[in-house]
Design a protein around this motif. Structure first.
Motif, mmCIF file in Angstrom:
data_model
loop_
_atom_site.group_PDB
_atom_site.id
_atom_site.type_symbol
_atom_site.label_atom_id
_atom_site.label_comp_id
_atom_site.label_asym_id
_atom_site.label_seq_id
_atom_site.Cartn_x
_atom_site.Cartn_y
_atom_site.Cartn_z
ATOM 1 N N LYS A 62 79.411 51.043 139.323
ATOM 2 C CA LYS A 62 78.641 50.139 138.473
ATOM 3 C C LYS A 62 78.576 50.762 137.091
ATOM 4 C CE LYS A 62 75.912 48.493 142.333
ATOM 5 N NZ LYS A 62 74.676 48.627 143.051
ATOM 6 N N GLU A 63 78.764 49.949 136.110
ATOM 7 C CA GLU A 63 78.839 50.437 134.733
ATOM 8 C C GLU A 63 77.606 51.240 134.322
ATOM 9 O OE1 GLU A 63 79.504 48.535 130.344
ATOM 10 O OE2 GLU A 63 80.426 47.527 132.052
ATOM 11 N N ASP A 64 76.441 50.823 134.783
ATOM 12 C CA ASP A 64 75.214 51.503 134.373
ATOM 13 C C ASP A 64 74.923 52.757 135.205
ATOM 14 O OD1 ASP A 64 74.757 49.887 136.585
ATOM 15 O OD2 ASP A 64 72.665 49.514 136.070
ATOM 16 N N GLU A 65 75.811 53.109 136.150
ATOM 17 C CA GLU A 65 75.601 54.287 136.995
ATOM 18 C C GLU A 65 76.685 55.348 136.809
ATOM 19 O OE1 GLU A 65 74.899 53.175 141.039
ATOM 20 O OE2 GLU A 65 73.169 51.958 140.523
ATOM 21 N N VAL A 66 77.360 55.323 135.680
ATOM 22 C CA VAL A 66 78.443 56.273 135.423
ATOM 23 C C VAL A 66 77.925 57.712 135.437
ATOM 24 C CG1 VAL A 66 80.143 57.050 133.724
ATOM 25 C CG2 VAL A 66 79.856 54.616 134.169
ATOM 26 N N GLU A 67 76.806 57.956 134.783
ATOM 27 C CA GLU A 67 76.263 59.319 134.737
ATOM 28 C C GLU A 67 75.869 59.808 136.129
ATOM 29 O OE1 GLU A 67 73.331 60.193 131.730
ATOM 30 O OE2 GLU A 67 74.308 58.806 130.344
#
Length: 107
Positions: free
Chosen positions: A60-65
């Motif tokens: 998911k784009e918002d969970e890269v970190e």
């Protein structure tokens, strides 16, 4: 003179055993996990990464970190497990040798 020859024989035997143990360590395959198994890293006994498995739910784009942190954590887990296994194998080899505390083989 016989003592020296006997000692040389033991040194050669130890070298042979050391090479065998080093080959066994290199052939190890160690899995490290993070995030409850969402990320798995596979290392060989030399610490080289041989595989990486990532659960698709982490893409998911918002969970890269989070994903990056889990990869690092899984790698660290595998590395620590590999080092522990290598030390265990070396301890078996050096059992009975009068090595100073903290001295590790191979040098």
């Amino acid at each position: 003179m016989r003592d020296i020859m006997g000692m040389m024989g033991k040194v050669k035997e130890m070298q042979s055993k050391m090479e065998k143990v080093q080959q066994e360590i290199a052939a190890l395959e160690i899995e490290g996990r993070a995030g409850g198994g969402l990320v798995t890293v596979i290392l060989n006994g030399k610490g080289e990464m041989r595989g990486l498995k990532i659960d698709p739910s982490l893409f998911k784009e918002d969970e890269v970190e989070i994903l990056e942190d889990l990869i690092v954590a899984a790698h660290k887990d595998a590395k620590e497990k590999g080092e522990a296994q290598a030390q265990e194998k070396m301890a078996d080899l050096t059992a009975g040798l009068p090595l100073p505390p903290g001295m590790k083989l191979p040098f």
